[in-house]
Design an enzyme around this catalytic site. Structure first.
Site, PDB file in Angstrom:
ATOM      1  N   TYR A  33     -12.779   3.259  16.831  1.00  0.00           N
ATOM      2  CA  TYR A  33     -11.549   3.928  16.422  1.00  0.00           C
ATOM      3  C   TYR A  33     -11.790   4.818  15.215  1.00  0.00           C
ATOM      4  CZ  TYR A  33     -10.776   0.965  12.285  1.00  0.00           C
ATOM      5  OH  TYR A  33     -10.890   0.359  11.063  1.00  0.00           O
ATOM      6  N   ARG A  52     -18.270  10.972  12.584  1.00  0.00           N
ATOM      7  CA  ARG A  52     -18.502   9.522  12.578  1.00  0.00           C
ATOM      8  C   ARG A  52     -18.112   8.914  13.927  1.00  0.00           C
ATOM      9  NH1 ARG A  52     -15.659   6.034   8.018  1.00  0.00           N
ATOM     10  NH2 ARG A  52     -13.827   6.649   9.243  1.00  0.00           N
ATOM     11  N   ARG A 100     -13.969  -9.005  34.141  1.00  0.00           N
ATOM     12  CA  ARG A 100     -14.557  -9.590  32.941  1.00  0.00           C
ATOM     13  C   ARG A 100     -15.972 -10.119  33.185  1.00  0.00           C
ATOM     14  NH1 ARG A 100     -15.515 -13.713  29.503  1.00  0.00           N
ATOM     15  NH2 ARG A 100     -14.830 -13.404  27.340  1.00  0.00           N
ATOM     16  N   LYS A 147     -17.879   1.979  13.461  1.00  0.00           N
ATOM     17  CA  LYS A 147     -16.456   1.731  13.219  1.00  0.00           C
ATOM     18  C   LYS A 147     -15.800   1.147  14.465  1.00  0.00           C
ATOM     19  CE  LYS A 147     -12.436   3.894  10.995  1.00  0.00           C
ATOM     20  NZ  LYS A 147     -12.414   3.101   9.762  1.00  0.00           N
ATOM     21  N   GLU A 179     -18.222  -4.164   0.575  1.00  0.00           N
ATOM     22  CA  GLU A 179     -17.068  -3.270   0.554  1.00  0.00           C
ATOM     23  C   GLU A 179     -15.812  -4.122   0.520  1.00  0.00           C
ATOM     24  OE1 GLU A 179     -17.038  -0.836   4.088  1.00  0.00           O
ATOM     25  OE2 GLU A 179     -17.793  -2.467   5.330  1.00  0.00           O
TER      26      GLU A 179
END
Length: 284
Positions: A33, A52, A100, A147, A179
């Site tokens: 995302y 990114r 799945r 990310k 962070e």
């Protein structure tokens, strides 16, 4: 008013937007995302977020769903269709849908979603007061430079911070700060040097982080990119965090103890103003 969202090539009212229960983003957090701030109907730091996004998708082997030009056009359409003057554009790309199985096929079509949030990003009241943070062990996976939507630990950390009467949590690994739960961490020494952790897989390569370092160097502020300890943070003149939603947010309390003078410091305040002025001027 219902938002108009983008799902797999179509614009539709948010009530009609549906994703399969077999989507790997839902079942495995197999998804990337990005969030881009919007000011005056324009995108802030967009190219950094787009680059990114491409890096993260490449790292997971997920195809980029559209061209660079089309991606920018979709962001602008999302803003225009929803009349967003100030807020955020959120996009998410998953590997796609299959029954799945931990193993996935090579022929999956990515699921691609864009939506907006109209909200205030300027004049954040906590810029004036600063925030309080607690420290926690960093329990996330090791590839934090990608990310992904694997945000459960960060979500739980924010809840723990709230239970402790704080605003956020800062993560510690092997004695060093990595962070915060959803932002990069910076300290300013009593000598005026800006220190932030060097890029690696230990932390997200923040777009706002990079912008602040560029602005600091342009302003003649000494910058060091290296690991720093919790003790260094406790003894710092200032601590602040950076993100696409908070921009530059001063930290005034760390584990219940004041940071510096216990109020937002001049360096973080200067960086906030520089960032807002420069990024509004260069918004697209």
């Amino acid at each position: 008013m219902s938002r108009i969202v983008y799902v797999n090539g179509e614009w539709m009212p948010e009530a009609d937007a549906k994703i399969s229960v077999f989507d790997r983003g839902f079942q495995f957090a197999d998804s990337i995302y990005e969030i881009t701030a919007v000011l005056g109907g324009k995108l802030i730091d967009y190219h950094g977020h787009a680059q990114r996004l491409s890096r993260s998708l490449t790292a997971l082997g997920i195809p980029v769903p559209v061209s660079e030009e089309h991606m920018l056009a979709l962001h602008r359409q999302a803003i225009a269709r929803n009349g967003v003057e100030e807020g955020l554009v959120y996009l998410q790309v998953s590997r796609g849908v299959q029954d799945r199985d931990f193993m996935f096929g090579a022929d999956l079509s990515p699921t691609f979603v864009i939506f907006t949030q109209s909200k205030k990003v300027l004049d954040n009241p906590k810029w004036k007061t600063g925030i309080s943070v607690i420290t926690m062990p960093d329990g996330r996976w090791v590839n934090r430079q990608i990310k992904t939507v694997q945000l459960l630990y960060s979500s739980l950390a924010k809840m723990e911070a709230a239970k402790a009467g704080a605003d956020d949590a800062i993560f510690i690994e092997d004695g060093f700060i990595t962070e915060a739960s959803s932002s990069n961490v910076h300290i300013v020494t009593r000598e005026g040097t800006l220190i932030t952790r060097q890029l690696s897989n230990a932390l997200l390569h923040g777009i706002t982080r990079g912008s602040i370092l560029d602005l600091a160097r342009q302003a003649g502020v000494p910058v060091e990119e290296r690991r720093f300890t919790l003790d260094e943070a406790r003894n710092a003149a200032e601590i602040f965090i950076t993100s696409a939603t908070a921009f530059v947010m001063p930290v005034v309390r760390l584990d219940g103890e004041p940071v510096g003078e216990g109020v937002p410091g001049p360096v973080s305040g200067r960086f906030l103003q520089l960032y807002i002025q420069d990024r509004i001027a260069t918004a697209i």
